[in-house]
Motif scaffolding. Structure first.
Motif, mmCIF file in Angstrom:
data_model
loop_
_atom_site.group_PDB
_atom_site.id
_atom_site.type_symbol
_atom_site.label_atom_id
_atom_site.label_comp_id
_atom_site.label_asym_id
_atom_site.label_seq_id
_atom_site.Cartn_x
_atom_site.Cartn_y
_atom_site.Cartn_z
ATOM 1 N N GLY A 77 0.838 -1.187 0.000
ATOM 2 C CA GLY A 77 0.000 0.000 0.000
ATOM 3 C C GLY A 77 0.876 1.241 0.000
ATOM 4 O O GLY A 77 1.894 1.283 0.704
ATOM 5 N N VAL A 78 0.501 2.259 -0.772
ATOM 6 C CA VAL A 78 1.374 3.441 -0.890
ATOM 7 C C VAL A 78 1.567 4.157 0.444
ATOM 8 O O VAL A 78 2.581 4.832 0.643
ATOM 9 C CB VAL A 78 0.864 4.462 -1.950
ATOM 10 C CG1 VAL A 78 0.970 3.866 -3.350
ATOM 11 C CG2 VAL A 78 -0.535 4.942 -1.652
ATOM 12 N N PHE A 79 0.633 3.974 1.395
ATOM 13 C CA PHE A 79 0.782 4.665 2.691
ATOM 14 C C PHE A 79 1.867 4.038 3.567
ATOM 15 O O PHE A 79 2.233 4.594 4.614
ATOM 16 C CB PHE A 79 -0.549 4.720 3.439
ATOM 17 C CG PHE A 79 -1.630 5.498 2.726
ATOM 18 C CD1 PHE A 79 -1.314 6.519 1.833
ATOM 19 C CD2 PHE A 79 -2.970 5.214 2.944
ATOM 20 C CE1 PHE A 79 -2.309 7.239 1.170
ATOM 21 C CE2 PHE A 79 -3.970 5.928 2.292
ATOM 22 C CZ PHE A 79 -3.646 6.935 1.401
ATOM 23 N N SER A 80 2.384 2.864 3.163
ATOM 24 C CA SER A 80 3.550 2.269 3.854
ATOM 25 C C SER A 80 4.848 2.666 3.179
ATOM 26 O O SER A 80 5.919 2.288 3.637
ATOM 27 C CB SER A 80 3.484 0.736 3.814
ATOM 28 O OG SER A 80 2.391 0.267 4.531
ATOM 29 N N THR A 81 4.775 3.342 2.063
ATOM 30 C CA THR A 81 5.966 3.637 1.268
ATOM 31 C C THR A 81 6.185 5.151 1.175
ATOM 32 O O THR A 81 5.406 5.923 1.729
ATOM 33 C CB THR A 81 5.808 3.100 -0.175
ATOM 34 O OG1 THR A 81 4.961 3.985 -0.925
ATOM 35 C CG2 THR A 81 5.222 1.707 -0.192
ATOM 36 N N ARG A 82 7.254 5.520 0.461
ATOM 37 C CA ARG A 82 7.488 6.942 0.182
ATOM 38 C C ARG A 82 7.413 7.207 -1.329
ATOM 39 O O ARG A 82 7.957 8.185 -1.821
ATOM 40 C CB ARG A 82 8.831 7.396 0.783
ATOM 41 C CG ARG A 82 8.839 7.305 2.316
ATOM 42 C CD ARG A 82 10.073 7.883 2.952
ATOM 43 N NE ARG A 82 10.116 9.328 2.911
ATOM 44 C CZ ARG A 82 9.496 10.130 3.779
ATOM 45 N NH1 ARG A 82 8.771 9.633 4.767
ATOM 46 N NH2 ARG A 82 9.594 11.430 3.669
ATOM 47 N N ARG A 86 0.612 8.720 -5.217
ATOM 48 C CA ARG A 86 -0.323 8.555 -4.098
ATOM 49 C C ARG A 86 -1.472 9.535 -4.285
ATOM 50 O O ARG A 86 -1.336 10.488 -5.068
ATOM 51 C CB ARG A 86 0.409 8.787 -2.774
ATOM 52 C CG ARG A 86 1.251 10.069 -2.771
ATOM 53 C CD ARG A 86 2.064 10.235 -1.484
ATOM 54 N NE ARG A 86 3.054 9.207 -1.289
ATOM 55 C CZ ARG A 86 3.021 8.325 -0.268
ATOM 56 N NH1 ARG A 86 2.111 8.421 0.676
ATOM 57 N NH2 ARG A 86 3.952 7.395 -0.172
#
Lengths: 138, 138
Positions: A77-82, A86
């Motif tokens: 999920g993009v909210f775990s990444t940078r 998004r």
């Protein structure tokens, strides 16, 4: 929510591919061109300061919810990444002020040329260390 | 630039006065209530993670350009400070994930109750340390 840019990044990368994975991997100099009406909010920024630059990645894919991080298997999920891709593509970099004249020259960004600047904040390494120390105890 | 909130902070402070100067000064638990359509972007967030939470301070004074920091004399441009009052009142906190169920419970925020969440990013202390080490050498 509606945001009005306070200025623009000049001297940024021309393509996403050209940009390093992390801004501090490169010594490139970027100019933070602050709009006339906001300049009095930037008067105390001086050479050597660390600042947090918040800019809008206007070429990002705002429909992205899952992504494959460069060094990992599978999708996250993009909210775990940078990832820049998004729903609200706001990028946050800690930059170092290298020169101040009518504009502010910094290193440490990963922005494309012409990216709208949303905000600049002072950055305190000491505050950050206190925060991390507290979390580490838990 | 137009942003659409991905969710809301629940269990936040009811007044600005009640909020601590830094989120990590308080052990309060906040709920990040993610909207249904964005939940698959938050699936990998797990207990113990440090995340960067970006939220909108919708009660901030967006006309503020100069401010008196709490421990300093005189006024400073808001872009040198971390005052919530600024043209684009986007607040950025590093929070710790304390519990995950249908929502995400975190500590370390300084948000008012009901604040719109704009973005969540993974946070790497190692990356941060590399960045600070590089700046320290200069």
């Amino acid at each position: 929510m509606k945001l009005n840019e306070i200025g623009f990044v000049r001297g940024g990368y021309t393509t996403r591919k050209e940009a390093p994975r992390q801004g501090f991997h490169d010594d490139r100099l970027f100019t933070l061109e602050i709009k006339e009406e906001y300049k009095q909010a930037a008067l105390e920024i001086k050479v050597g300061d660390l600042i947090q630059v918040v800019y809008f990645a206007n070429e990002a894919d705002r429909t992205a919810l899952r992504t494959k991080p460069p060094k990992k298997e599978g999708k996250y999920g993009v909210f775990s990444t940078r990832s820049p891709h998004r729903p609200n593509p706001i990028n946050i970099c800690i930059a170092r002020v290298e020169e101040v004249n009518d504009n502010i020259m910094v290193s440490g960004l990963d922005a494309l040329d012409g990216s709208p600047i949303i905000d600049i904040k002072g950055y305190s390494q000491r505050l950050h260390d206190n925060l991390i120390a507290k979390y580490a105890i838990k």
